[in-house]
Design a protein around this motif. Sequence first.
Motif, PDB file in Angstrom:
ATOM      1  N   VAL A 135      25.544   0.945  -6.965  1.00 41.25           N
ATOM      2  CA  VAL A 135      25.536  -0.223  -6.075  1.00 41.25           C
ATOM      3  C   VAL A 135      26.014   0.156  -4.681  1.00 41.25           C
ATOM      4  CG1 VAL A 135      26.549  -2.503  -5.660  1.00 41.25           C
ATOM      5  CG2 VAL A 135      25.840  -1.846  -7.978  1.00 41.25           C
ATOM      6  N   PHE A 136      27.102   0.917  -4.615  1.00 44.54           N
ATOM      7  CA  PHE A 136      27.656   1.295  -3.316  1.00 44.54           C
ATOM      8  C   PHE A 136      26.657   2.132  -2.513  1.00 44.54           C
ATOM      9  CE2 PHE A 136      30.060   4.299  -0.630  1.00 44.54           C
ATOM     10  CZ  PHE A 136      30.695   3.385   0.216  1.00 44.54           C
ATOM     11  N   SER A 137      25.983   3.092  -3.163  1.00 45.67           N
ATOM     12  CA  SER A 137      25.058   3.972  -2.447  1.00 45.67           C
ATOM     13  C   SER A 137      23.874   3.196  -1.871  1.00 45.67           C
ATOM     14  CB  SER A 137      24.559   5.084  -3.376  1.00 45.67           C
ATOM     15  OG  SER A 137      23.774   4.565  -4.428  1.00 45.67           O
ATOM     16  N   VAL A 138      23.352   2.257  -2.646  1.00 46.11           N
ATOM     17  CA  VAL A 138      22.198   1.472  -2.192  1.00 46.11           C
ATOM     18  C   VAL A 138      22.590   0.535  -1.051  1.00 46.11           C
ATOM     19  CG1 VAL A 138      20.512  -0.293  -2.869  1.00 46.11           C
ATOM     20  CG2 VAL A 138      21.000   1.621  -4.405  1.00 46.11           C
ATOM     21  N   VAL A 139      23.728  -0.143  -1.185  1.00 45.07           N
ATOM     22  CA  VAL A 139      24.190  -1.050  -0.117  1.00 45.07           C
ATOM     23  C   VAL A 139      24.488  -0.261   1.156  1.00 45.07           C
ATOM     24  CG1 VAL A 139      26.043  -2.610   0.593  1.00 45.07           C
ATOM     25  CG2 VAL A 139      25.085  -2.775  -1.712  1.00 45.07           C
ATOM     26  N   LEU A 140      25.124   0.904   1.016  1.00 45.63           N
ATOM     27  CA  LEU A 140      25.413   1.747   2.178  1.00 45.63           C
ATOM     28  C   LEU A 140      24.123   2.155   2.887  1.00 45.63           C
ATOM     29  CD1 LEU A 140      27.472   3.407   3.858  1.00 45.63           C
ATOM     30  CD2 LEU A 140      27.155   5.275   2.201  1.00 45.63           C
ATOM     31  N   MET A 141      23.120   2.574   2.118  1.00 47.96           N
ATOM     32  CA  MET A 141      21.842   2.973   2.716  1.00 47.96           C
ATOM     33  C   MET A 141      21.178   1.793   3.424  1.00 47.96           C
ATOM     34  SD  MET A 141      19.636   5.465   3.183  1.00 47.96           S
ATOM     35  CE  MET A 141      19.318   6.724   1.944  1.00 47.96           C
ATOM     36  N   GLY A 142      21.204   0.631   2.797  1.00 46.37           N
ATOM     37  CA  GLY A 142      20.556  -0.533   3.392  1.00 46.37           C
ATOM     38  C   GLY A 142      21.235  -1.006   4.660  1.00 46.37           C
ATOM     39  N   VAL A 143      22.557  -1.103   4.638  1.00 47.82           N
ATOM     40  CA  VAL A 143      23.300  -1.615   5.789  1.00 47.82           C
ATOM     41  C   VAL A 143      23.323  -0.617   6.940  1.00 47.82           C
ATOM     42  CG1 VAL A 143      25.598  -2.318   6.594  1.00 47.82           C
ATOM     43  CG2 VAL A 143      24.742  -3.133   4.385  1.00 47.82           C
ATOM     44  N   ALA A 144      23.501   0.665   6.628  1.00 47.34           N
ATOM     45  CA  ALA A 144      23.684   1.671   7.681  1.00 47.34           C
ATOM     46  C   ALA A 144      22.379   2.309   8.160  1.00 47.34           C
ATOM     47  CB  ALA A 144      24.626   2.767   7.183  1.00 47.34           C
ATOM     48  N   VAL A 145      21.361   2.338   7.313  1.00 49.18           N
ATOM     49  CA  VAL A 145      20.127   3.059   7.675  1.00 49.18           C
ATOM     50  C   VAL A 145      18.952   2.078   7.769  1.00 49.18           C
ATOM     51  CG1 VAL A 145      18.654   5.045   7.145  1.00 49.18           C
ATOM     52  CG2 VAL A 145      21.075   5.078   6.490  1.00 49.18           C
ATOM     53  N   ASN A 146      18.294   1.802   6.664  1.00 54.84           N
ATOM     54  CA  ASN A 146      17.260   0.762   6.618  1.00 54.84           C
ATOM     55  C   ASN A 146      17.028   0.362   5.160  1.00 54.84           C
ATOM     56  OD1 ASN A 146      14.871   2.363   5.490  1.00 54.84           O
ATOM     57  ND2 ASN A 146      15.239   3.525   7.388  1.00 54.84           N
ATOM     58  N   TRP A 147      16.528  -0.845   4.969  1.00 54.37           N
ATOM     59  CA  TRP A 147      16.402  -1.373   3.612  1.00 54.37           C
ATOM     60  C   TRP A 147      15.209  -0.799   2.865  1.00 54.37           C
ATOM     61  CZ3 TRP A 147      20.191  -3.310   0.993  1.00 54.37           C
ATOM     62  CH2 TRP A 147      21.264  -3.876   1.682  1.00 54.37           C
ATOM     63  N   PHE A 148      14.237  -0.267   3.578  1.00 50.87           N
ATOM     64  CA  PHE A 148      13.115   0.394   2.898  1.00 50.87           C
ATOM     65  C   PHE A 148      13.616   1.614   2.136  1.00 50.87           C
ATOM     66  CE2 PHE A 148       9.697   3.551   2.707  1.00 50.87           C
ATOM     67  CZ  PHE A 148       8.678   2.803   2.120  1.00 50.87           C
ATOM     68  N   SER A 149      14.401   2.457   2.804  1.00 56.51           N
ATOM     69  CA  SER A 149      14.936   3.642   2.131  1.00 56.51           C
ATOM     70  C   SER A 149      15.957   3.247   1.064  1.00 56.51           C
ATOM     71  CB  SER A 149      15.569   4.597   3.151  1.00 56.51           C
ATOM     72  OG  SER A 149      16.594   3.967   3.891  1.00 56.51           O
TER      73      SER A 149
END
Length: 301
Positions: free
Chosen positions: A105-119
Amino acid sequence: MTTASTSLYGLASARDLFALTKPRVMTLVIFTALCGMLAAPGSIHPVIGFTAILAISLGAGASAALNQWYEADIDAIMKRTSQRPLPAGRMDAETALHFGIGLSVFSVVLMGVAVNWFSAVFLAFSIFFYAVVYTIWLKRSTPQNIVIGGAAGAFPPAIGWAAVTGDVTLMPVLLFAIIFFWTPPHFWALALFMNSDYSKAGIPMMPVVAGRESTRKQIFGYSLILAAIAIAPYPLGFTGAIYGTSAILLSVVFSALSLQVMMSQTSEPKDMAAEKRLFKFSILYLFALFAALVADRLVLA
C-alpha cells in the motif's frame, strides 16, 4: 531480558524483515527500473526519479514478502530456502503478511502522490501479479508457472519508463518482453540442477514435469526468441549501434551456452557445468544489456 539482548533481538528482526524483501532479487529490479527510466524520452526531476525507484523497490520487496508468507511450507522443504525467516522460525506468518500488505500500500500511494498515478496503477498490478497470479495461482499448479509468472519480473523497466512519460509505447513493451523471455531459460537452468528440491517440494517446475531433455530443448528455443527480441530495438530505430552491437554479441553467447545445455546429457547436479554457466551468464546478460541501453541513450542524447 536485558537491554543488550533486547537490542540484539531488534536488530535480528530488522534483518529478517529486510530478508523478506529478497534483496538480491531487488537489485535486478532496481537496476532494470532505473534503466527504463533513463532510457525514456524526456526528463524527470532527480528527487522525483529517486522517489519512483524507491517506490518500485518497496513494491518489489512487498511482493517478495507476500511470496515468502504464502510459500513458507515449501520453503521449509527446499534446502536453498530453508533458512529464510519464516521456515527457520525467526518470524511468524502474521508479521510477514502485515509487512507485505503494508509495504504494498505504501509503495503504490508513494508512487501515485509523488510521481504519477499511471505508474502507480502499473506498480499495483505488478505486485498483484507476483503475489496472487504467480505465487498463489500458478506456482503450484502448472509447469508454465515461470513462463507466465515471468511477467512479474518484467514490469520494472516499463514502470520506470512510465514514471517519466506517463504512458507506455512499443519500446518499453520490448523491454518487458526481453525480461519475460529471459526468465524461463534463466530459471529452468537453475531448476535443472535443483531438480530434486523442486520435486521434493511438489512444485511442478518444467524439469520435474516434462523431464530434463524437454526442458533443455525449451531453454534453447527461448534463447532464440530472446535474441530476436533483444536485438529488435536496433533495426526498429529505437537505439543506436552501442546497444545493437552489445545485444548481438550478448545474445550470441547466451544462445551458444543454451545450445551447450541442450546438448548436455548429464543428470547429476554436480556435473551440470553447462547449466550452471548459463544460469550465471544469464544474470550478467541482463545487467549488461540494460547497461548498454542506457549508454546508448546517453550517447544519442
